[in-house]
Design an enzyme around this catalytic site. Sequence first.
Site, PDB file in Angstrom:
ATOM      1  N   SER A  27     -13.913  26.168 -26.510  1.00  0.00           N
ATOM      2  CA  SER A  27     -14.055  24.833 -27.516  1.00  0.00           C
ATOM      3  C   SER A  27     -12.962  24.967 -28.560  1.00  0.00           C
ATOM      4  CB  SER A  27     -15.506  25.232 -28.093  1.00  0.00           C
ATOM      5  OG  SER A  27     -15.355  24.226 -29.455  1.00  0.00           O
TER       6      SER A  27
ATOM      7  N   LYS B  95     -17.381  29.898 -28.297  1.00  0.00           N
ATOM      8  CA  LYS B  95     -17.877  29.202 -27.053  1.00  0.00           C
ATOM      9  C   LYS B  95     -17.267  29.682 -25.923  1.00  0.00           C
ATOM     10  CE  LYS B  95     -20.506  26.115 -26.664  1.00  0.00           C
ATOM     11  NZ  LYS B  95     -20.911  24.942 -26.307  1.00  0.00           N
TER      12      LYS B  95
ATOM     13  N   GLU C 244     -19.385  22.066 -14.432  1.00  0.00           N
ATOM     14  CA  GLU C 244     -19.775  20.671 -15.111  1.00  0.00           C
ATOM     15  C   GLU C 244     -18.738  19.805 -14.383  1.00  0.00           C
ATOM     16  OE1 GLU C 244     -21.173  21.207 -19.370  1.00  0.00           O
ATOM     17  OE2 GLU C 244     -19.298  22.089 -19.117  1.00  0.00           O
TER      18      GLU C 244
ATOM     19  N   SER D 157       0.704  -1.342   0.003  1.00  0.00           N
ATOM     20  CA  SER D 157       0.036  -0.113  -0.033  1.00  0.00           C
ATOM     21  C   SER D 157       0.982   1.376   0.139  1.00  0.00           C
ATOM     22  CB  SER D 157      -0.972   0.102   1.207  1.00  0.00           C
ATOM     23  OG  SER D 157      -0.012  -0.311   2.239  1.00  0.00           O
TER      24      SER D 157
ATOM     25  N   HIS E  81     -40.220  23.773  -9.787  1.00  0.00           N
ATOM     26  CA  HIS E  81     -40.191  22.944 -11.023  1.00  0.00           C
ATOM     27  C   HIS E  81     -39.733  23.318 -12.218  1.00  0.00           C
ATOM     28  CE1 HIS E  81     -43.574  20.621  -8.850  1.00  0.00           C
ATOM     29  NE2 HIS E  81     -43.856  21.861  -8.280  1.00  0.00           N
TER      30      HIS E  81
END
Length: 461
Positions: A277, A283, A290, A23, A156
């Site tokens: 992007s 973009k 995220e 480990s 909602h």
Amino acid sequence: MGKLWGGRFAKQTDALVHQFNASIRFDARLYDQDISGSIAWAQGLLQIGVLTTTEAAAIVGGLETVRSEFAAQTFVFEVGDEDIHTAVERRLIELVGPVGGKLHTGRSRNDQVATDFRLWVMAACQEIQAYIGALQEALIESAQEQLNLPMPGYTHLQHAQPITWGHWILSHFWPLTRDVERFGQVYQRTAVLPLGSAAFAGSSYPLDREMLAAELGFQRISENSLDGVSDRDFAADFLYAVAMVGLHLSRLSEQLVLFSSSEFGFVRLDDAYSTGSSIMPQKKNPDTLELTRGKSGRLIGNLTGLLVTLKGLPSSYDKDLQEDKEPVFDAFDTLAVALPVMAGLVSTLVVQPAALARQLEPGLLATELADYLAKRGVPFREAHSLVGQAVRLAEMKTIPFDTLTVTDLQSISPHFGMDAAAVLQVSTALAQRNIHGGTGPEALAIQLENAKRWQSGKAEE
Ligand code: ARG
């Protein structure tokens, strides 16, 4: 040098088995806790006369040297180093000679690892509390800047009633207070010393466990040596507390992804907290949000993974328990980046008042009109239905609901008076809600004060 447990073995461990068993790859980061635990243990052994003053001094001095090697990153690992405990001991013996071999008297790696890991988790709880605190500061600051800026509120995800930016952003502050408290509780439950449990039956040397606890900063000692070496509740508690922070960050992220979209445009993310992007030049993507939302899944996975590992284990030590560390380290490392990133993102967020104002459509005020009728003695159920009819009438006439005339309204009910239109104001709607915890300006001033007080109270602890 051979293994520390090699005596009864006639063969070398298979190389792959050694790798499987080891480990050190992930538990080397426990070096500081391991060395502190060993120094306390050496002092305990000195107290009961197992070590002479000279021997104890040699061992403690050697351990301090090992610590400084780790700190300076000059510690040289050997292929045979199975885990942090054997690596430190191997190096100690190299440095101080055979007397170093006396350190492990009356102790097992089983109580040693449980002790080290608890110490690590205790420190981790406090570090995470500090990271959460910085995010809370950023939320408070944003609330303070735009405390009474009206915006649509949703249920909602549909327009519901007007609220304010300050009210909305503080709704993400209070969950974090619970997180900070939760880490305080995890700390308390973790601060129980298992050292002295030895392999599982209890050490045959009468060390003063209370002294060891005090020396190492534990609050209590464990009551049962089998439970002492097998209890990983603290690790599960820690992972639950982390998963909850992840969940709170994920919910905030989700809302900010939405709010920063072209459709909403409520906020602009700072360039430093967005990414581009590779194909679409225009973009600006909310990758940080995220990722935060995505990583919450992995944090929940760490918790469920450990729970499943633990659930079938007999009491005492089983090697399965070595699987406790990676999820905990991963959980900590994830939050140690996600929280500061979120704090930076929130403090550089630019709120767009015009975009918020554009969405303050009259439908958000329908409840005000129902309350208006209710205050004039109409039972709320009936008022609700009458306003519903007014909304339908406006839809039929394809006019905004707040441009219905008194004649229109009175065609639905005589209870609508000349003053009905006056309640159809966002500022009036907000001002109606000064109940404690509400979105009204007076209530919000108190809420902000209480949030700040909570923050400073925590700092004083
Ligand atoms: N590396 C082990 C762990 O992390 C230490 C304890 C080993 N004990 C044992 N009996 N093999 O759990």
